[in-house]
Structures are given as C-alpha cells and as structure tokens.
Design a protein around this motif. Structure first.
Motif, PDB file in Angstrom:
ATOM      1  N   LEU A   1      47.024  36.742  35.330  1.00 31.69           N
ATOM      2  CA  LEU A   1      46.655  38.142  35.094  1.00 31.69           C
ATOM      3  C   LEU A   1      45.148  38.232  34.940  1.00 31.69           C
ATOM      4  CD1 LEU A   1      47.202  41.129  34.390  1.00 31.69           C
ATOM      5  CD2 LEU A   1      47.548  40.403  32.006  1.00 31.69           C
ATOM      6  N   ILE A   2      44.519  39.064  35.763  1.00 33.01           N
ATOM      7  CA  ILE A   2      43.081  39.317  35.664  1.00 33.01           C
ATOM      8  C   ILE A   2      42.878  40.662  34.955  1.00 33.01           C
ATOM      9  CG2 ILE A   2      40.935  39.687  36.943  1.00 33.01           C
ATOM     10  CD1 ILE A   2      42.210  38.110  39.267  1.00 33.01           C
ATOM     11  N   ILE A   3      42.073  40.664  33.887  1.00 37.64           N
ATOM     12  CA  ILE A   3      41.720  41.919  33.211  1.00 37.64           C
ATOM     13  C   ILE A   3      40.216  42.087  33.343  1.00 37.64           C
ATOM     14  CG2 ILE A   3      41.854  43.251  31.078  1.00 37.64           C
ATOM     15  CD1 ILE A   3      44.096  41.452  30.123  1.00 37.64           C
ATOM     16  N   ASP A   4      39.801  42.945  34.262  1.00 36.76           N
ATOM     17  CA  ASP A   4      38.380  43.117  34.578  1.00 36.76           C
ATOM     18  C   ASP A   4      38.207  44.459  35.261  1.00 36.76           C
ATOM     19  OD1 ASP A   4      35.715  42.948  35.593  1.00 36.76           O
ATOM     20  OD2 ASP A   4      35.868  40.768  35.683  1.00 36.76           O
ATOM     21  N   ASP A   5      37.221  45.244  34.811  1.00 42.19           N
ATOM     22  CA  ASP A   5      37.017  46.562  35.413  1.00 42.19           C
ATOM     23  C   ASP A   5      36.205  46.505  36.699  1.00 42.19           C
ATOM     24  OD1 ASP A   5      34.689  45.855  34.083  1.00 42.19           O
ATOM     25  OD2 ASP A   5      34.154  47.932  33.613  1.00 42.19           O
ATOM     26  N   ASP A   6      35.717  45.345  37.067  1.00 41.80           N
ATOM     27  CA  ASP A   6      35.025  45.171  38.347  1.00 41.80           C
ATOM     28  C   ASP A   6      36.099  44.962  39.415  1.00 41.80           C
ATOM     29  OD1 ASP A   6      33.622  44.337  40.591  1.00 41.80           O
ATOM     30  OD2 ASP A   6      32.161  43.152  39.448  1.00 41.80           O
ATOM     31  N   THR A   7      36.503  46.058  40.062  1.00 41.23           N
ATOM     32  CA  THR A   7      37.630  45.990  40.986  1.00 41.23           C
ATOM     33  C   THR A   7      37.319  45.152  42.223  1.00 41.23           C
ATOM     34  OG1 THR A   7      36.945  48.116  41.941  1.00 41.23           O
ATOM     35  CG2 THR A   7      38.619  48.167  40.198  1.00 41.23           C
ATOM     36  N   ARG A   8      36.056  45.125  42.627  1.00 40.01           N
ATOM     37  CA  ARG A   8      35.697  44.296  43.791  1.00 40.01           C
ATOM     38  C   ARG A   8      35.839  42.816  43.450  1.00 40.01           C
ATOM     39  NH1 ARG A   8      30.069  46.086  46.303  1.00 40.01           N
ATOM     40  NH2 ARG A   8      30.662  44.386  47.696  1.00 40.01           N
ATOM     41  N   LEU A   9      35.372  42.437  42.266  1.00 40.68           N
ATOM     42  CA  LEU A   9      35.506  41.052  41.841  1.00 40.68           C
ATOM     43  C   LEU A   9      36.980  40.684  41.680  1.00 40.68           C
ATOM     44  CD1 LEU A   9      34.289  38.378  40.822  1.00 40.68           C
ATOM     45  CD2 LEU A   9      34.252  39.382  38.532  1.00 40.68           C
ATOM     46  N   SER A  10      37.749  41.565  41.080  1.00 40.73           N
ATOM     47  CA  SER A  10      39.170  41.289  40.888  1.00 40.73           C
ATOM     48  C   SER A  10      39.884  41.099  42.223  1.00 40.73           C
ATOM     49  CB  SER A  10      39.836  42.425  40.102  1.00 40.73           C
ATOM     50  OG  SER A  10      39.373  42.463  38.772  1.00 40.73           O
ATOM     51  N   ALA A  11      39.546  41.950  43.188  1.00 38.65           N
ATOM     52  CA  ALA A  11      40.174  41.832  44.506  1.00 38.65           C
ATOM     53  C   ALA A  11      39.804  40.514  45.172  1.00 38.65           C
ATOM     54  CB  ALA A  11      39.763  43.009  45.388  1.00 38.65           C
ATOM     55  N   MET A  12      38.546  40.115  45.052  1.00 41.51           N
ATOM     56  CA  MET A  12      38.108  38.845  45.629  1.00 41.51           C
ATOM     57  C   MET A  12      38.834  37.670  44.983  1.00 41.51           C
ATOM     58  SD  MET A  12      35.986  36.035  44.922  1.00 41.51           S
ATOM     59  CE  MET A  12      34.723  36.596  43.762  1.00 41.51           C
ATOM     60  N   LEU A  13      38.910  37.701  43.641  1.00 44.10           N
ATOM     61  CA  LEU A  13      39.599  36.620  42.935  1.00 44.10           C
ATOM     62  C   LEU A  13      41.089  36.617  43.245  1.00 44.10           C
ATOM     63  CD1 LEU A  13      37.929  36.703  39.390  1.00 44.10           C
ATOM     64  CD2 LEU A  13      37.566  35.029  41.220  1.00 44.10           C
ATOM     65  N   ARG A  14      41.676  37.790  43.346  1.00 45.43           N
ATOM     66  CA  ARG A  14      43.101  37.878  43.657  1.00 45.43           C
ATOM     67  C   ARG A  14      43.391  37.221  45.006  1.00 45.43           C
ATOM     68  NH1 ARG A  14      43.786  43.129  43.137  1.00 45.43           N
ATOM     69  NH2 ARG A  14      43.372  43.546  45.333  1.00 45.43           N
ATOM     70  N   ASP A  15      42.581  37.540  45.998  1.00 43.98           N
ATOM     71  CA  ASP A  15      42.789  36.965  47.331  1.00 43.98           C
ATOM     72  C   ASP A  15      42.561  35.459  47.318  1.00 43.98           C
ATOM     73  OD1 ASP A  15      43.323  39.497  48.228  1.00 43.98           O
ATOM     74  OD2 ASP A  15      41.352  39.811  49.157  1.00 43.98           O
ATOM     75  N   TYR A  16      41.522  35.029  46.618  1.00 47.70           N
ATOM     76  CA  TYR A  16      41.179  33.607  46.595  1.00 47.70           C
ATOM     77  C   TYR A  16      42.261  32.802  45.874  1.00 47.70           C
ATOM     78  CZ  TYR A  16      38.429  29.343  45.942  1.00 47.70           C
ATOM     79  OH  TYR A  16      37.990  28.038  45.960  1.00 47.70           O
ATOM     80  N   LEU A  17      42.715  33.302  44.725  1.00 48.70           N
ATOM     81  CA  LEU A  17      43.725  32.571  43.970  1.00 48.70           C
ATOM     82  C   LEU A  17      45.078  32.586  44.672  1.00 48.70           C
ATOM     83  CD1 LEU A  17      42.795  33.691  40.332  1.00 48.70           C
ATOM     84  CD2 LEU A  17      42.338  31.475  41.424  1.00 48.70           C
ATOM     85  N   ARG A  18      45.403  33.691  45.311  1.00 47.97           N
ATOM     86  CA  ARG A  18      46.657  33.733  46.080  1.00 47.97           C
ATOM     87  C   ARG A  18      46.625  32.730  47.224  1.00 47.97           C
ATOM     88  NH1 ARG A  18      47.767  40.319  46.373  1.00 47.97           N
ATOM     89  NH2 ARG A  18      48.771  40.476  44.297  1.00 47.97           N
ATOM     90  N   ALA A  19      45.454  32.593  47.850  1.00 48.72           N
ATOM     91  CA  ALA A  19      45.322  31.627  48.935  1.00 48.72           C
ATOM     92  C   ALA A  19      45.478  30.199  48.443  1.00 48.72           C
ATOM     93  CB  ALA A  19      43.962  31.790  49.627  1.00 48.72           C
ATOM     94  N   ASN A  20      45.299  30.006  47.129  1.00 44.71           N
ATOM     95  CA  ASN A  20      45.450  28.677  46.537  1.00 44.71           C
ATOM     96  C   ASN A  20      46.778  28.511  45.807  1.00 44.71           C
ATOM     97  OD1 ASN A  20      42.843  26.801  46.658  1.00 44.71           O
ATOM     98  ND2 ASN A  20      42.151  28.939  46.620  1.00 44.71           N
ATOM     99  N   GLY A  21      47.709  29.421  46.090  1.00 44.82           N
ATOM    100  CA  GLY A  21      49.077  29.221  45.636  1.00 44.82           C
ATOM    101  C   GLY A  21      49.490  29.901  44.349  1.00 44.82           C
ATOM    102  N   TYR A  22      48.646  30.805  43.817  1.00 46.36           N
ATOM    103  CA  TYR A  22      48.981  31.473  42.568  1.00 46.36           C
ATOM    104  C   TYR A  22      49.503  32.887  42.819  1.00 46.36           C
ATOM    105  CZ  TYR A  22      46.405  27.704  40.295  1.00 46.36           C
ATOM    106  OH  TYR A  22      45.982  26.467  39.880  1.00 46.36           O
ATOM    107  N   GLY A  23      50.335  33.347  41.915  1.00 43.05           N
ATOM    108  CA  GLY A  23      50.709  34.749  41.899  1.00 43.05           C
ATOM    109  C   GLY A  23      49.716  35.485  41.025  1.00 43.05           C
TER     110      GLY A  23
END
Length: 231
Positions: free
Chosen positions: A6-28
């Motif tokens: 779970l990412i809690i961050d109001d920087d939506t661009r950063l959250s989206a980048m991290l979401r994509d990167y972590l998903r690519a590495n096997g995380y939900g």
C-alpha cells in the motif's frame, strides 16, 4: 502468494510510477492520496508492507504511522522530501522499519522494500533464546517478557536478536548495521541508538539504568548475561 503493498502519498505521479515499477517486479500494489484514505484502505484490506510519505494533505505521516502502529506491526517504509536526520529519528522512534529521503531511485526503494519484507518473514531459525524472564523467538520473530509480547518493531527485533546471539560480546554500531540490513548507513549511528532506546523501554525493568543491553562507551553495546538467566 503475491505480496501486497500500500502506497500512501499525495504525489500521484510518483505513486503511479512506483505502482507500475513494483507490479513489474511481482508485487500487488494499491495507492491512496490522503492519510484518511490510506488508513481506511489498510483497515479494509491488510497489506504486507506500507510505503508512507511524511508530507500528506490531511495528516502528517508521523501521525499516520502512530495510528498504524496502534493496531498493526505491518512493515512501514517512510518517504520524505526533507531528508533531515531529525525526521529520520522521529520516524524510527515511532516505529518505522526504514526511511528513504526523496529523491530516490526505484531500484533503491525496491531493495529496501525487499529487505523489510525479508525481515518480517525471518529465517527458519530453530530454538527460543531464554534469558531469565526474557524470551526471544527467532521462528515467530517475537520477544516476550514475563510471557507478554514486547512492543518492538521488526527492525528492533533484528537488533535485539543480533545482540542476544552474541551475548557477552560487544557489538559496535557498524557491526549492528552490518548484521541488520536496511538501516541506511548514512542515517548516522544515532539511528541505532534510537532503536536501542526503544528496545530497552520494552525489556528493561529500568530503561534509564539498563542492566540487559549495556552501553560500552566508545565501543558499542553488549547484551549482558545475568545470574537470573540460569534455571
């Protein structure tokens, strides 16, 4: 089983980048842009780790961490744009498992995330260490005093275990940093002192005059054996 972040961050661009990167590495991965939304999300669906920004629009990350720790020991990696030592000390003292100042590389965040998740899982280490009224269980990654769970984070358990496994031997701050992966080396050795203080508050009869984890001035710390350890 896929580990949930779970990412809690109001920087939506950063959250989206991290979401994509972590998903690519096997995380939900799921994300919340406010403290209230993140806390509600966590209450509704537990996560395996939380990435928490200090600067949020409704509550600061320290208050969010306090509320998380009131009911959960989920690993928490804190993010901050400040990168000041004081903020790191406060975060660690409240119960953060690690601290990463912005800007950072996604690869470094991934490495730190993997480290705190490994610490939570823990190695399959047999045998409970018993020191009088204190029990340290590597298998369940729990410490108990008089049969009651000690209020320490996963990071603090690792430090306690490292000291207990070397009972009677002095460990320097550098040696503790080497044994407990994930504490940022440049977080100045004071981060170790903060963790030790928290551990003492949980296991010592008088934390201000510790008899179990003793400071050896200029050298480090030693986990002291006592007469009541036997029997």
């Amino acid at each position: 089983m896929t580990e949930r972040i779970l990412i809690i961050d109001d920087d939506t661009r950063l959250s989206a980048m991290l979401r994509d990167y972590l998903r690519a590495n096997g995380y939900g991965v799921r994300a919340a842009a406010t403290a209230s939304a993140g806390l509600a999300d966590l209450a509704r669906d537990p996560a395996d780790a939380v990435i928490l920004d200090v600067m949020l629009p409704d509550l600061d990350g320290f208050e969010v961490l306090k509320r998380i720790r009131a009911g959960s020991d989920v690993p928490v990696l804190m993010l901050t744009a400040k990168g000041e030592e004081t903020d790191r000390i406060v975060g660690l003292e409240i119960g953060a498992d690690d601290y990463l100042p912005k800007p950072f590389s996604p690869r470094e965040l991934l490495a730190r995330l993997r480290a705190i998740l490994r610490r939570r899982a823990g190695p399959a280490t047999p045998g409970v260490l018993r020191f009088g009224r204190l029990e340290i269980d590597p298998g369940s990654r729990a410490a108990r005093l008089n049969g009651k769970p000690c209020d320490i984070t996963g990071h603090q358990f690792d430090i306690l275990l490292a000291l207990a496994e070397s009972a009677g031997r002095i460990l320097s701050r550098d040696q503790l940093l080497d044994r407990v992966k994930g504490i940022e080396a440049d977080a100045f050795d004071r981060s170790v002192d903060v963790h030790i203080s928290r551990i003492r508050a949980s296991i010592e009869d008088d934390p201000k005059h510790p008899r179990r984890i003793v400071t050896v001035r200029g050298a480090g710390y030693v986990f002291a054996r006592r007469q009541d350890d036997e029997g």
